[in-house]
Enzyme design. Structure first.
Site, mmCIF file in Angstrom:
data_model
loop_
_atom_site.group_PDB
_atom_site.id
_atom_site.type_symbol
_atom_site.label_atom_id
_atom_site.label_comp_id
_atom_site.label_asym_id
_atom_site.label_seq_id
_atom_site.Cartn_x
_atom_site.Cartn_y
_atom_site.Cartn_z
ATOM 1 N N HIS A 78 -9.834 -5.223 6.152
ATOM 2 C CA HIS A 78 -9.189 -5.080 4.828
ATOM 3 C C HIS A 78 -8.988 -6.435 4.182
ATOM 4 C CE1 HIS A 78 -6.133 -3.708 1.856
ATOM 5 N NE2 HIS A 78 -6.737 -2.547 2.021
ATOM 6 N N ILE A 84 -6.667 -9.008 2.357
ATOM 7 C CA ILE A 84 -5.470 -8.603 1.608
ATOM 8 C C ILE A 84 -4.641 -7.694 2.507
ATOM 9 C CG2 ILE A 84 -4.626 -7.290 -0.370
ATOM 10 C CD1 ILE A 84 -7.223 -8.057 -1.818
ATOM 11 N N GLY A 110 -1.245 -2.333 1.103
ATOM 12 C CA GLY A 110 0.013 -1.977 0.445
ATOM 13 C C GLY A 110 0.895 -1.084 1.297
ATOM 14 N N VAL A 111 0.291 -0.178 2.052
ATOM 15 C CA VAL A 111 1.096 0.715 2.883
ATOM 16 C C VAL A 111 1.854 -0.073 3.955
ATOM 17 C CG1 VAL A 111 -0.305 2.759 2.472
ATOM 18 C CG2 VAL A 111 -0.855 1.275 4.394
ATOM 19 N N GLU A 156 5.766 -0.273 4.672
ATOM 20 C CA GLU A 156 6.283 -0.131 6.033
ATOM 21 C C GLU A 156 7.204 -1.285 6.400
ATOM 22 O OE1 GLU A 156 7.118 1.154 9.890
ATOM 23 O OE2 GLU A 156 6.250 2.303 8.237
#
Length: 146
Positions: free
Chosen positions: A49, A55, A58-59, A63
């Protein structure tokens, strides 16, 4: 009140590679908490990723905010996972991502307790890098016995 990694491990059941809080810098019981995650190029998620443009997903930022919020919930009620309870991520609302988080960034995390009713907790959270907001979200956690 601040917490080093050994103290954080008492409040979170997470372990490598899913531990996303490196230090807690401030905690005010029933009010708010601040901490951070040092984002290293060695994080396993950067492998895919993205290989040529790493990067932080976002999840995982969500978290990280949820983990920090869970610590505030535990501190507020004076309990820990060793007492047979856990704080689960129950939801996220109004999440907005402002800019990417990259290797070498220090992800500063902030969470404010909005409400707590019958084992459900609501927090207003934000994540920053170098003082710039990278993400905001409402986080919901649910306390359950294990």
């Amino acid at each position: 009140m601040s917490m080093n990694i050994e103290e954080i491990l008492e409040y979170l059941p997470h372990r490598y590679p899913f531990m996303l809080v490196d230090r807690v810098t401030e905690v005010e019981k029933s009010v708010s908490i601040k901490g951070y995650k040092n984002v290293s190029f060695n994080e396993p998620f950067f492998t895919g990723h993205f290989p040529d443009n790493p990067i932080m997903p976002g999840v995982l930022i969500i978290e990280a905010m949820a983990q920090l919020s869970g610590i505030l919930g535990f501190v507020t009620v004076g309990r820990k996972p060793s007492d047979g309870v856990i704080q689960y991520l129950a939801g996220s609302d109004k999440a907005r991502f402002k800019r990417p988080v990259r290797p070498g960034d220090r992800l500063e995390l902030e969470s404010e307790l909005v409400s707590a009713k019958r084992g459900l907790w609501k927090f207003n959270c934000r994540a920053l890098v170098d003082g710039d907001v990278v993400c905001v979200a409402e986080i919901l956690t649910a306390e359950r016995e294990v």
